[in-house]
Design an enzyme around this catalytic site. Structure first.
Site, mmCIF file in Angstrom:
data_model
loop_
_atom_site.group_PDB
_atom_site.id
_atom_site.type_symbol
_atom_site.label_atom_id
_atom_site.label_comp_id
_atom_site.label_asym_id
_atom_site.label_seq_id
_atom_site.Cartn_x
_atom_site.Cartn_y
_atom_site.Cartn_z
ATOM 1 N N LYS A 53 0.831 -1.210 0.000
ATOM 2 C CA LYS A 53 0.000 0.000 0.000
ATOM 3 C C LYS A 53 0.866 1.261 0.000
ATOM 4 C CE LYS A 53 -3.778 -2.185 2.559
ATOM 5 N NZ LYS A 53 -4.523 -2.198 3.842
ATOM 6 N N ALA A 113 -0.637 0.691 6.208
ATOM 7 C CA ALA A 113 -0.947 -0.192 7.334
ATOM 8 C C ALA A 113 -1.950 -1.245 6.896
ATOM 9 C CB ALA A 113 -1.505 0.615 8.509
ATOM 10 N N ASP A 114 -1.908 -2.370 7.579
ATOM 11 C CA ASP A 114 -2.884 -3.423 7.327
ATOM 12 C C ASP A 114 -3.108 -4.198 8.619
ATOM 13 O OD1 ASP A 114 -4.411 -4.699 4.997
ATOM 14 O OD2 ASP A 114 -3.634 -6.418 6.115
ATOM 15 N N THR A 115 -4.344 -4.629 8.820
ATOM 16 C CA THR A 115 -4.718 -5.361 10.026
ATOM 17 C C THR A 115 -5.432 -6.649 9.645
ATOM 18 O OG1 THR A 115 -4.977 -3.287 11.262
ATOM 19 C CG2 THR A 115 -6.044 -5.243 12.189
#
Length: 191
Positions: A52, A68-70
């Protein structure tokens, strides 16, 4: 002066950066989130965060870009965002009365440096009734959230215990991020 660009349209990440006093702009990354063959959840979230941030950094190389990624995991199963209400209900039934892990990966990209890191937080749910799950799913809150719940919203009533960074579960480990930004000569603690 280099700007900080958040490569995310997440209202929760935006709010956390604002709360911490981090000056930033938003350019949403158009990267298709695909999970390849990775060895661990931490690898997945750091890779997606980097994808990203990299996509936005291509056209913004003079600035600092945050991605960011969750994801939520339970017994090695990855629980992303549900595709519909039935899947949201299934995820919540799976998490009911159990402990699961939430991983948030962050990538910070500048012209001269790239930093990636992740935070892992354990979350334990109370036993949930079918009525509680149905009412929550009907609220539509879980439909855009990994694991089908928002710890900062109505989903908070399901949480019995948390071990780790609450803000990481929300979507951005803001305390760690602020410390990592110091490597890029960004210090918001004195602003």
């Amino acid at each position: 002066m280099r700007k900080i660009i958040l490569a995310s349209g997440s209202p929760r990440r935006k709010e956390l950066l604002e709360l911490a006093g981090v000056p930033f702009e938003i350019i949403v990354s158009e990267v298709e989130e695909t999970i390849g063959a990775y060895s661990s959840p931490s690898d997945i979230v750091m890779s997606l965060a980097l994808q990203k941030a990299s996509a936005v950094a291509e056209n913004n190389s003079d600035h600092i870009v945050l991605g960011a990624d969750t994801i939520v995991t339970y017994e090695s199963r990855i629980l992303g965002k549900p595709s519909n209400k039935a899947e949201a209900k299934e995820m919540l039934q799976l998490l009911s009365g159990k402990t699961h892990e939430v991983y948030t990966g962050v990538a910070i990209i500048a012209k001269d440096k790239t930093v990636t890191f992740y935070e892992r937080t354990e979350v334990t749910f109370w036993e949930l009734t079918e009525e509680e799950i149905d009412a929550y799913v009907a609220s539509k809150e879980p439909l855009d959230k990994a694991g089908s719940y928002g710890i900062q919203g109505k989903g908070s009533i399901f949480v019995q215990h948390i071990q780790g960074d609450y803000y990481s579960v929300v979507g951005l480990p803001i305390s760690r991020l602020v410390r990592e930004l110091k490597q890029f000569n960004i210090d918001v603690t004195h602003a």
